[in-house]
Scaffold this motif. Structure first.
Motif, PDB file in Angstrom:
ATOM      1  N   LYS A 126       0.822  -1.204   0.000  1.00  0.00           N
ATOM      2  CA  LYS A 126       0.000   0.000   0.000  1.00  0.00           C
ATOM      3  C   LYS A 126       0.861   1.262   0.000  1.00  0.00           C
ATOM      4  N   ALA A 153      -1.243  12.215  -2.154  1.00  0.00           N
ATOM      5  CA  ALA A 153      -2.397  12.124  -1.245  1.00  0.00           C
ATOM      6  C   ALA A 153      -3.630  11.621  -1.993  1.00  0.00           C
ATOM      7  N   GLN A 208       4.545  13.343   5.457  1.00  0.00           N
ATOM      8  CA  GLN A 208       3.366  13.716   6.243  1.00  0.00           C
ATOM      9  C   GLN A 208       3.590  15.061   6.945  1.00  0.00           C
ATOM     10  N   ILE A 268      -3.286   7.880  -2.544  1.00  0.00           N
ATOM     11  CA  ILE A 268      -3.532   7.164  -1.278  1.00  0.00           C
ATOM     12  C   ILE A 268      -5.024   7.099  -0.993  1.00  0.00           C
ATOM     13  N   LYS A 269      -5.712   8.204  -1.279  1.00  0.00           N
ATOM     14  CA  LYS A 269      -7.161   8.264  -1.036  1.00  0.00           C
ATOM     15  C   LYS A 269      -7.903   7.268  -1.920  1.00  0.00           C
ATOM     16  N   GLN A 299      -6.726   4.565  -3.183  1.00  0.00           N
ATOM     17  CA  GLN A 299      -6.348   3.203  -2.783  1.00  0.00           C
ATOM     18  C   GLN A 299      -7.187   2.717  -1.613  1.00  0.00           C
ATOM     19  N   SER A 300      -7.495   3.644  -0.698  1.00  0.00           N
ATOM     20  CA  SER A 300      -8.269   3.272   0.487  1.00  0.00           C
ATOM     21  C   SER A 300      -9.766   3.200   0.165  1.00  0.00           C
ATOM     22  N   LYS A 308       1.685   5.018   1.085  1.00  0.00           N
ATOM     23  CA  LYS A 308       1.466   5.840   2.277  1.00  0.00           C
ATOM     24  C   LYS A 308       2.561   6.901   2.365  1.00  0.00           C
ATOM     25  N   PHE A 309       2.274   7.966   3.135  1.00  0.00           N
ATOM     26  CA  PHE A 309       3.246   9.022   3.362  1.00  0.00           C
ATOM     27  C   PHE A 309       4.380   8.516   4.228  1.00  0.00           C
ATOM     28  N   SER A 310       5.589   8.955   3.924  1.00  0.00           N
ATOM     29  CA  SER A 310       6.683   8.755   4.873  1.00  0.00           C
ATOM     30  C   SER A 310       6.498   9.768   5.996  1.00  0.00           C
TER      31      SER A 310
END
Length: 632
Positions: free
Chosen positions: A555, A625, A563, A628-629, A631-632, A557-559
């Motif tokens: 997945k 971002a 972030q 990521i959005k 993906q979720s 995600k931000f490091s």
């Protein structure tokens, strides 16, 4: 060690005293720039140093055995000699000022340096050269000479920006002594560690570059003015004593009386004269100048290709490009002196163009003509914001006073002729000013006042120049000539263009590097796949093994740092935008303070560059971002 000493020299032409017991010294390895209003004797000083002229009094001492290489303001060549031969056969001046022929350089070195300054027709006769070509040829000849002291009179004249940058770098690396006259303020600031100011017959020395000189000169003038005020205060006290009459003829009172007489004869400190230019009045209508798809070529050389632009009222436009690219040709197309191959120019009925040409021939300024008659040929008076002003009064504002107005043009220095020419252009009351290399031969004082005048000029200003400071100070939009006849538009002045170009190059380099890295990684990945395939096939033949599949995908995600940046970056950008807005206001407040203005401009450049970086980072984080959005 002192390599050059000018000791209490005096020089006069008729009743006009150029130098009055003036002195300075120069140490080995120093790089000094000479400043002063045109006509104060800067070029005369250089000619005396190399022995082409002599002081009336005093002496000039040169270190024994040191060789001088001299670039004059108006170089002269044998008209039948070709360019390469002129460079290979040059004359130096040794410490006894005897000319000595030097033939120590190779043709390849000479051709390489000539090419750097845009000279490629090495067999061209010197008699066929333009003024700019002669100056560049003389510069090469001077730089190629093996010398201990370089003496240069206006070395940046007739150089485009690429050539000026090369010359600046060359002089920075020169380890010997340099003495030069130049009015390019960025050039002075970058190269010189000493400034010599010629002012009212004296020579003042400042151990600093141009920026430091401005501060030190202000301090010197303030101290001189304070000394004057103190002298006047003492004089008033002494005058009261004298008016009461001496009560006795004592020796003490006689000495006091003599002191009063000596103080009375002291001449007050003279404030600098400066060119004062009142804004001329000439109404500009709605239609100004419109260029429609202008193209121009000479044989196979394309200068302009489908260039269009409509000049707005109060436009401040700068044109820049290498020598011979077509800048002056475009100016002449605008004025109707040259016809385009295609396209057309539309000129409004109320447009009155004032053209300040790059070169002034004898047909324009006849040597025998009187200064006053040259101006009266245009008009007897001109309308300004302060009312009507006569030709005589306008000449006084341009520092031509009394007998100077009735003298012949032929007796003026090169800089004075340029100042007179500028006066004539403004006397015609234009509402469109076309300035073709206006900084050539104009002194810093005149340039500063011209820049201030252009701030309030009610009309269009079109500038062709390689002077970085002048472009930064005057123009709000630039057009840069590309090699293929295309003009690239850039908002702001020269520094804005350079910063934007550098940022573009950095982005392109980063993109290219990323592509290379991506291709390299792909090749490695393909190699690894092939290797894995080969290994797997070998193992399969030996023994069947089960294939494992976890069923899980990695997945996005931000490091931690991403972030942290994502949470604060918009606030950081807001702060930078506020800072840039404040710096813009400060630049308006300090528009007449060169040092402060440059300091604020540098801060603004850094803030804008940082804002660009933040915006790139913000776009990347927003994109991540979004992924990521999804993906979720």
């Amino acid at each position: 060690m002192n390599i050059l000493t000018v000791d209490e020299i005096t020089k006069a032409y008729g009743e006009r005293k150029i130098f009055d017991k003036a002195s300075f010294f120069l140490q080995e390895g120093e790089k000094a720039g000479i400043l002063g209003i045109n006509g104060t004797g800067k070029s005369t000083l250089l000619r005396m140093i190399v022995g082409e002229d002599e002081p009336d009094e005093g002496q000039i001492i040169r270190a024994k055995g040191k060789v001088i290489s001299f670039l004059p303001q108006n170089p002269v060549f044998d008209p039948d000699e070709n360019m390469l031969s002129a460079v290979l056969h040059f004359e130096n001046y040794d410490s006894s000022l005897e000319k000595t022929d030097q033939l120590r350089i190779s043709e390849s070195d000479a051709k390489a340096m000539l090419s750097k300054l845009g000279v490629t027709d090495f067999d061209k006769a010197c008699g066929q050269l333009s003024g700019g070509e002669r100056k560049r040829l003389a510069l090469v000849k001077t730089l190629m000479a093996p010398a201990d002291i370089l003496i240069l009179d206006e070395p940046t004249n007739h150089l485009d920006q690429e050539m000026a940058d090369w010359l600046e770098d060359t002089l920075k690396r020169f380890r010997k002594t340099i003495l030069m006259i130049t009015h390019d303020r960025y050039f002075l600031d970058s190269i010189c560690n000493r400034i010599l100011e010629v002012d009212k017959g004296k020579i003042y020395s400042y151990d600093s570059n141009y920026e430091g000189f401005l501060k030190l000169k202000a301090e010197r003038e303030e101290m001189a003015a304070a000394s004057d005020r103190k002298r006047h205060s003492i004089l008033r006290t002494e005058l009261l004593w004298v008016q009461r009459g001496a009560r006795a003829r004592s020796t003490k009172q006689k000495a006091r009386l003599q002191r009063f007489e000596q103080m009375s004869r002291v001449v007050d400190v003279q404030s600098d004269k400066s060119v004062e230019i009142g804004s001329v009045k000439s109404r500009l209508g709605k239609t100004t100048i419109e260029l429609h798809d202008i193209s121009k070529a000479y044989q196979e050389q394309v200068l302009l290709r489908d260039f269009s632009y409509s000049f707005l009222r109060n436009d401040r436009i700068g044109f820049m490009g290498h020598n011979g690219c077509g800048k002056t040709t475009l100016m002449k197309i605008i004025m109707g002196e040259v016809q385009p191959d295609s396209g057309f120019v539309e000129i409004g009925q109320t447009v009155r163009i004032g053209y300040f040409a790059q070169e002034i021939g004898e047909e324009e300024m006849k040597p025998q003509q009187r200064v006053i008659d040259y101006i009266k040929d245009v008009a007897e008076y001109v309308e300004t914001n302060d009312g009507k002003i006569t030709a005589t009064r306008l000449l006084e504002k341009f520092l031509f006073e009394g007998e100077d107005q009735y003298g012949p043009i032929g007796k003026l220095s090169g800089g004075q002729r340029r100042r007179l020419y500028l006066c004539k252009v403004l006397m015609s009351a234009p509402n469109v000013l076309i300035l073709d290399e206006p900084t050539n031969d104009l002194d810093v004082t005149t340039l500063t006042i011209l820049e201030d005048y252009l701030d309030s000029f009610a009309g269009i200003v079109i500038v062709v120049s390689h002077d970085r400071y002048f472009l930064d100070r005057v123009v709000g939009r630039m057009f840069i000539f590309e090699r293929n006849g295309i003009l690239r538009q850039s908002e702001g002045g020269y520094t804005d263009y350079v910063n934007r170009k550098k940022l573009s190059e950095d982005v392109e380099n980063t993109y290219n590097k990323a592509n290379i890295d991506s291709k390299t990684n792909k090749v490695r990945s393909d190699n690894n796949k092939n290797k894995d395939s080969t290994d797997t096939e070998g193992l399969h033949n030996a023994k069947e093994k089960p294939k494992w599949n976890t069923g899980r995908e990695k997945k996005l995600k931000f490091s931690y740092q991403e972030q942290k940046d994502y949470d604060t970056i918009e606030a950081d950008m807001d702060k930078l935008e506020d800072e840039i807005a404040k710096l813009d206001q400060q630049m308006l407040s300090f528009s007449h303070d060169f040092v402060k203005l440059r300091e604020i401009a540098e801060k603004k450049e850094k803030a804008e560059a940082l804002l660009e970086e933040k915006m790139d980072r913000w776009m990347y984080l927003e994109d991540l971002a979004e992924q990521i959005k999804k993906q979720s």
